[in-house]
Design a protein around this motif. Structure first.
Motif, PDB file in Angstrom:
ATOM      1  N   ARG A   6       0.987  -1.298  -0.007  1.00 43.56           N
ATOM      2  CA  ARG A   6      -0.025  -0.089   0.068  1.00 43.56           C
ATOM      3  C   ARG A   6       0.827   1.166   0.113  1.00 43.56           C
ATOM      4  NH1 ARG A   6      -3.250  -1.805   4.927  1.00 43.56           N
ATOM      5  NH2 ARG A   6      -4.262  -3.704   3.780  1.00 43.56           N
ATOM      6  N   LEU A   7       1.993   1.282   0.905  1.00 45.19           N
ATOM      7  CA  LEU A   7       2.915   2.408   0.966  1.00 45.19           C
ATOM      8  C   LEU A   7       3.819   2.399  -0.314  1.00 45.19           C
ATOM      9  CD1 LEU A   7       3.941   1.957   4.681  1.00 45.19           C
ATOM     10  CD2 LEU A   7       2.709   3.442   3.737  1.00 45.19           C
ATOM     11  N   LEU A   8       4.088   1.540  -0.903  1.00 45.64           N
ATOM     12  CA  LEU A   8       4.928   1.491  -2.239  1.00 45.64           C
ATOM     13  C   LEU A   8       3.947   1.996  -3.338  1.00 45.64           C
ATOM     14  CD1 LEU A   8       7.578   0.969  -3.588  1.00 45.64           C
ATOM     15  CD2 LEU A   8       6.668  -1.523  -4.125  1.00 45.64           C
ATOM     16  N   ASN A   9       2.817   1.601  -3.285  1.00 48.22           N
ATOM     17  CA  ASN A   9       1.714   2.116  -4.463  1.00 48.22           C
ATOM     18  C   ASN A   9       1.589   3.566  -4.303  1.00 48.22           C
ATOM     19  OD1 ASN A   9       0.261   1.411  -6.606  1.00 48.22           O
ATOM     20  ND2 ASN A   9      -1.533   1.427  -5.173  1.00 48.22           N
ATOM     21  N   MET A  10       1.414   3.820  -3.071  1.00 53.65           N
ATOM     22  CA  MET A  10       1.340   5.525  -2.775  1.00 53.65           C
ATOM     23  C   MET A  10       2.587   6.269  -3.366  1.00 53.65           C
ATOM     24  SD  MET A  10      -0.335   5.412   0.998  1.00 53.65           S
ATOM     25  CE  MET A  10       0.491   6.949   1.470  1.00 53.65           C
ATOM     26  N   GLU A  11       3.809   5.633  -2.870  1.00 49.15           N
ATOM     27  CA  GLU A  11       4.916   6.423  -3.262  1.00 49.15           C
ATOM     28  C   GLU A  11       5.403   6.241  -4.782  1.00 49.15           C
ATOM     29  OE1 GLU A  11       8.190   4.096  -0.955  1.00 49.15           O
ATOM     30  OE2 GLU A  11       9.038   6.191  -0.519  1.00 49.15           O
ATOM     31  N   ASN A  12       5.124   5.090  -5.283  1.00 48.48           N
ATOM     32  CA  ASN A  12       5.831   4.670  -6.789  1.00 48.48           C
ATOM     33  C   ASN A  12       4.830   3.819  -7.246  1.00 48.48           C
ATOM     34  OD1 ASN A  12       7.107   4.246  -8.821  1.00 48.48           O
ATOM     35  ND2 ASN A  12       9.087   4.080  -7.829  1.00 48.48           N
TER      36      ASN A  12
ATOM     37  N   LEU B 245      16.188   6.144   7.984  1.00 54.24           N
ATOM     38  CA  LEU B 245      14.878   6.287   9.100  1.00 54.24           C
ATOM     39  C   LEU B 245      13.689   7.236   7.989  1.00 54.24           C
ATOM     40  CD1 LEU B 245      13.352   6.656  11.479  1.00 54.24           C
ATOM     41  CD2 LEU B 245      15.092   8.718  12.096  1.00 54.24           C
ATOM     42  N   TYR B 246      14.093   7.879   7.255  1.00 56.37           N
ATOM     43  CA  TYR B 246      13.200   8.719   6.702  1.00 56.37           C
ATOM     44  C   TYR B 246      12.488   7.982   5.149  1.00 56.37           C
ATOM     45  CZ  TYR B 246      13.019  12.302  10.072  1.00 56.37           C
ATOM     46  OH  TYR B 246      13.191  12.998  11.413  1.00 56.37           O
ATOM     47  N   ASP B 247      13.146   6.920   4.996  1.00 55.99           N
ATOM     48  CA  ASP B 247      12.539   6.219   3.787  1.00 55.99           C
ATOM     49  C   ASP B 247      11.501   5.641   3.965  1.00 55.99           C
ATOM     50  OD1 ASP B 247      12.742   5.148   1.250  1.00 55.99           O
ATOM     51  OD2 ASP B 247      14.131   3.613   1.860  1.00 55.99           O
ATOM     52  N   SER B 248      10.420   6.325   4.142  1.00 54.73           N
ATOM     53  CA  SER B 248       9.045   5.723   4.098  1.00 54.73           C
ATOM     54  C   SER B 248       8.002   6.956   4.111  1.00 54.73           C
ATOM     55  CB  SER B 248       9.014   4.941   5.195  1.00 54.73           C
ATOM     56  OG  SER B 248       7.469   5.017   5.888  1.00 54.73           O
ATOM     57  N   PRO B 249       6.952   6.808   3.272  1.00 53.32           N
ATOM     58  CA  PRO B 249       6.038   7.778   3.048  1.00 53.32           C
ATOM     59  C   PRO B 249       5.435   8.197   4.289  1.00 53.32           C
ATOM     60  CG  PRO B 249       5.291   5.792   1.579  1.00 53.32           C
ATOM     61  CD  PRO B 249       6.520   5.349   2.440  1.00 53.32           C
ATOM     62  N   CYS B 250       5.510   7.303   5.324  1.00 48.70           N
ATOM     63  CA  CYS B 250       4.949   7.645   6.770  1.00 48.70           C
ATOM     64  C   CYS B 250       5.680   8.903   7.287  1.00 48.70           C
ATOM     65  CB  CYS B 250       4.988   6.508   7.902  1.00 48.70           C
ATOM     66  SG  CYS B 250       4.094   5.125   7.040  1.00 48.70           S
ATOM     67  N   VAL B 251       6.833   8.933   7.078  1.00 45.74           N
ATOM     68  CA  VAL B 251       7.852  10.037   7.608  1.00 45.74           C
ATOM     69  C   VAL B 251       8.635  11.019   6.839  1.00 45.74           C
ATOM     70  CG1 VAL B 251       8.138   8.750   9.959  1.00 45.74           C
ATOM     71  CG2 VAL B 251       9.672   8.242   7.893  1.00 45.74           C
ATOM     72  N   SER B 252       8.490  10.670   5.528  1.00 46.75           N
ATOM     73  CA  SER B 252       9.591  11.120   4.560  1.00 46.75           C
ATOM     74  C   SER B 252       9.397  12.758   4.354  1.00 46.75           C
ATOM     75  CB  SER B 252       9.358  10.654   3.140  1.00 46.75           C
ATOM     76  OG  SER B 252       7.885  10.559   2.602  1.00 46.75           O
ATOM     77  N   HIS B 253       8.041  13.243   4.657  1.00 47.81           N
ATOM     78  CA  HIS B 253       7.770  14.504   4.402  1.00 47.81           C
ATOM     79  C   HIS B 253       8.395  15.365   5.563  1.00 47.81           C
ATOM     80  CE1 HIS B 253       4.561  12.389   6.801  1.00 47.81           C
ATOM     81  NE2 HIS B 253       4.471  13.656   7.463  1.00 47.81           N
ATOM     82  N   ARG B 254       8.922  14.406   6.806  1.00 48.49           N
ATOM     83  CA  ARG B 254       9.247  15.208   7.869  1.00 48.49           C
ATOM     84  C   ARG B 254      10.814  15.373   7.882  1.00 48.49           C
ATOM     85  NH1 ARG B 254       5.935  12.538  12.863  1.00 48.49           N
ATOM     86  NH2 ARG B 254       3.684  12.583  11.906  1.00 48.49           N
ATOM     87  N   LYS B 255      11.421  14.996   6.957  1.00 48.14           N
ATOM     88  CA  LYS B 255      12.912  14.702   7.197  1.00 48.14           C
ATOM     89  C   LYS B 255      13.610  16.150   7.363  1.00 48.14           C
ATOM     90  CE  LYS B 255      16.864  12.759   4.931  1.00 48.14           C
ATOM     91  NZ  LYS B 255      17.573  12.285   3.710  1.00 48.14           N
ATOM     92  N   PRO B 256      14.333  16.233   8.499  1.00 52.50           N
ATOM     93  CA  PRO B 256      14.959  17.466   8.712  1.00 52.50           C
ATOM     94  C   PRO B 256      15.862  18.039   7.670  1.00 52.50           C
ATOM     95  CG  PRO B 256      15.782  15.789  10.217  1.00 52.50           C
ATOM     96  CD  PRO B 256      14.866  15.248   9.347  1.00 52.50           C
ATOM     97  N   GLN B 257      15.692  19.299   7.348  1.00 49.61           N
ATOM     98  CA  GLN B 257      16.580  20.101   6.367  1.00 49.61           C
ATOM     99  C   GLN B 257      18.114  19.924   6.957  1.00 49.61           C
ATOM    100  OE1 GLN B 257      15.680  21.115   3.201  1.00 49.61           O
ATOM    101  NE2 GLN B 257      13.882  20.041   3.487  1.00 49.61           N
ATOM    102  N   GLY B 258      19.035  19.821   5.984  1.00 47.65           N
ATOM    103  CA  GLY B 258      20.335  19.971   6.612  1.00 47.65           C
ATOM    104  C   GLY B 258      20.805  19.106   7.706  1.00 47.65           C
ATOM    105  N   ALA B 259      20.230  18.070   7.878  1.00 47.43           N
ATOM    106  CA  ALA B 259      20.402  16.987   9.028  1.00 47.43           C
ATOM    107  C   ALA B 259      21.641  16.092   8.401  1.00 47.43           C
ATOM    108  CB  ALA B 259      19.488  16.007   8.884  1.00 47.43           C
ATOM    109  N   PRO B 260      22.637  15.804   9.194  1.00 50.10           N
ATOM    110  CA  PRO B 260      23.823  15.102   9.001  1.00 50.10           C
ATOM    111  C   PRO B 260      23.420  13.640   8.211  1.00 50.10           C
ATOM    112  CG  PRO B 260      23.332  15.209  11.522  1.00 50.10           C
ATOM    113  CD  PRO B 260      22.422  15.898  10.849  1.00 50.10           C
ATOM    114  N   ALA B 261      24.333  12.758   7.763  1.00 48.38           N
ATOM    115  CA  ALA B 261      24.012  11.756   7.403  1.00 48.38           C
ATOM    116  C   ALA B 261      23.497  10.523   8.302  1.00 48.38           C
ATOM    117  CB  ALA B 261      25.188  10.953   6.435  1.00 48.38           C
TER     118      ALA B 261
END
Ligand SMILES: Nc1nc2c(ncn2[C@@H]2O[C@H](COP(=O)(O)OP(=O)(O)OP(=O)(O)O)[C@@H](O)[C@H]2O)c(=O)[nH]1
Ligand SMILES: [Ca+2]
Length: 498
Positions: free
Chosen positions: A136-142, A284-300
């Motif tokens: 379901r998540l993959l279908n939403m994402e791609n 950690l952010y490689d999921s549509p559940c959280v991807s939109h919240r990825k902090p800008q300029g975070a370290p690797a």
């Protein structure tokens, strides 16, 4: 006169041998009658049918083989799981960049299925694949990646002689409702019209709650309502699937809210003191559940470090539920309608794995005691935990404190289970040898194995039918003996004369 007597004496009906033959035939006939009566309604030889369902979950795929007597398609409680096979590797959604590998991953379990289902049944055995929250998540994402995964999986499954019926994504509603059907079917509650058991399923990426409530008619939130007519009984089921609230995605949500500012170290109360691991922000952010919240300029990377505190962990987890809005008379969380929980519940999948590991499946224990035990467990040093459980996979082991706390928080804060209603939950893995989950309910539905109306019951139960035929046979036997008695006495007189 003497010629007449001669003829009478030579008549084949009057010889002792003939009388013995008649007696034997009579006895055989009666025995045969009784045997037929006993076997009436019972299959002469048990012929079985089979069905195969692949549960393509977010964390892994499992194959289930079901078996039932061919004559009893419509009888409840007769379909049994005879075999299950856990596919090696991750769920099929993890093969988005290499779709053919998704198909290939299934072949070992499919070969096992070939061995387990009798060869002459392969062509008539239906094979289904149902995918859940990962796809379901993959279908939403791609969606094209999701299509390619399905293509690869279908191609792989068509190589086998089973009757492949297609691969598709189940809706959250279907996943919840079929889990409920499975639990109640296996408990023999549907055919007998008994009070039903609610179903709680905790997967890796989504979680479902399904139950019948006497004060809910389905009108307040139709999308949460599923109606069934099964064995002549109407059911109005409340069901909801929370995407992103399965155990693995809930952990991402909880971690994501602690990494909003992109720190280098995260002190996590849901992990044991002494636990420390370098993790990638990208993972950690490689999921549509959280991807939109990825902090800008975070370290690797960040250093994920445990502090082992149940109370604080529960506070962090509570924050992934939104309780601020509800347009209905009552809600669980995130504005989703939910009537008050009612009746007994069966909790399976990760509910069971986690609570069983933590020795917390006894729900007669007061909730306060359960929380005390979990508090102690979370406060145990990581070095002690690894020493005590060196055979358990480290990934699972590290997450039990989080998972146990998440389960209690989801049940009590999310779904509003109270101390009293919590005690009506049973953590279950299997019922009568079959795994609790949506797969059995899905297959029963697709093979039309649960009729809407109660099957016509025979005018007499089998035992009654056998008794009547047996009595008739005995009477017949007595009449038969009485009728051949004169022949026997004449015969013995003749033997005397001879
Ligand atoms: N401790 C433990 N965890 C398990 C085991 N099997 C699966 N899990 C974990 O429990 C969670 C739920 O597993 P499943 O119920 O199989 O989830 P799924 O069907 O793959 O996921 P959904 O598509 O969301 O239903 C996942 O985080 C799994 O990694 C097990 O044997 N032990
Ligand atoms: Ca699942």
């Amino acid at each position: 006169m003497s010629a007449q007597r001669d003829m009478k004496e030579k008549s084949p009906w009057r010889t002792p041998v003939t009388i013995i033959i008649i007696t034997v035939i009579g006895v055989i006939a009666i025995v045969a009658l009784v045997t037929v009566a006993v076997l009436q309604n019972k299959p002469l030889s048990q012929k079985y049918k089979y069905g195969i369902v692949l549960d393509a979950g977010s964390s892994h795929t499992a194959l289930y083989i079901y078996e039932w007597p061919a004559e009893k398609d419509n009888n409840t409680g007769r379909v049994e799981q005879t075999h299950s096979c856990k596919v090696q590797g991750p769920g099929i959604s993890a093969y988005a960049s290499d779709p053919w590998k998704a198909g290939e991953s299934l072949t070992d379990c499919m070969h096992e299925a070939q061995q387990k289902v009798p060869r002459n049944k392969h062509e008539e055995t239906p094979l289904y694949l149902g995918a859940t929250a990962g796809m379901r998540l993959l279908n939403m994402e791609n969606s094209s990646a999701s299509d390619q995964v399905f293509q690869a999986v279908e191609e792989a499954l068509r190589q086998f002689q089973f009757s492949f019926q297609g691969a598709r994504i189940l809706s959250g509603q279907e996943e919840g409702a079929f889990g409920w059907v499975t639990v109640n079917y296996l408990d023999d509650r549907l055919k007998q019209g008994l009070e039903t058991t609610g179903a709680l399923d905790l997967g890796g990426a989504s979680t479902q709650i399904s139950f019948v409530s006497s004060n809910y008619d389905g009108s307040e939130s139709p999308k949460n309502s599923v109606t069934f007519r099964l064995y002549g009984n109407d059911y109005n089921l409340y069901t909801h699937s929370f995407l992103c609230y399965g155990k693995d995605q809930a952990l991402r949500l909880t971690l994501a809210q602690q990494t909003l500012s992109g720190p280098v170290i995260i002190s996590d109360p849901c992990f044991h003191k002494g636990y420390t691991k370098i993790k990638n922000y990208a993972d950690l952010y490689d999921s549509p559940c959280v991807s939109h919240r990825k902090p800008q300029g975070a370290p690797a990377t960040f250093n994920h470090t445990g502090t082992g505190n149940f109370q604080q962990c529960q506070e962090q987890i509570k924050r992934i539920f939104n309780f601020t809005y509800c347009k209905y008379s009552r809600c669980s969380f995130n504005g989703i309608f939910q009537p008050l929980v009612q009746g007994p519940f069966g909790a399976f999948s990760a509910y069971y794995f986690v609570m069983d590991f933590l020795n917390l499946t006894d729900t007669s224990e007061p909730l306060t005691e359960v929380k005390d035990k979990l508090t102690k467990y979370c406060a145990t040093l990581w070095s002690e935990i690894t020493a005590q459980h060196h055979t358990v996979k480290e990934k699972y082991l590290a997450e039990y404190c989080f998972a146990g706390t998440y389960i209690l928080t989801l049940l009590t804060e999310g779904y509003n289970f109270t101390s009293e209603s919590y005690s009506k939950i049973k953590y279950i893995k299997q019922i009568k040898g079959s795994d609790a989950g949506w797969t059995l309910g899905y297959m029963l539905n697709l093979t039309n194995m649960i009729p809407a109306e109660a099957p016509d019951s025979p005018p007499l139960p089998h035992a009654g039918y056998v008794s009547i035929v047996t009595i008739m046979a005995i009477l017949l036997f007595i009449v038969f003996i009485l009728s051949i008695r004169p022949l026997w006495s004449r015969c013995s007189k003749q033997l005397h004369i001879v």
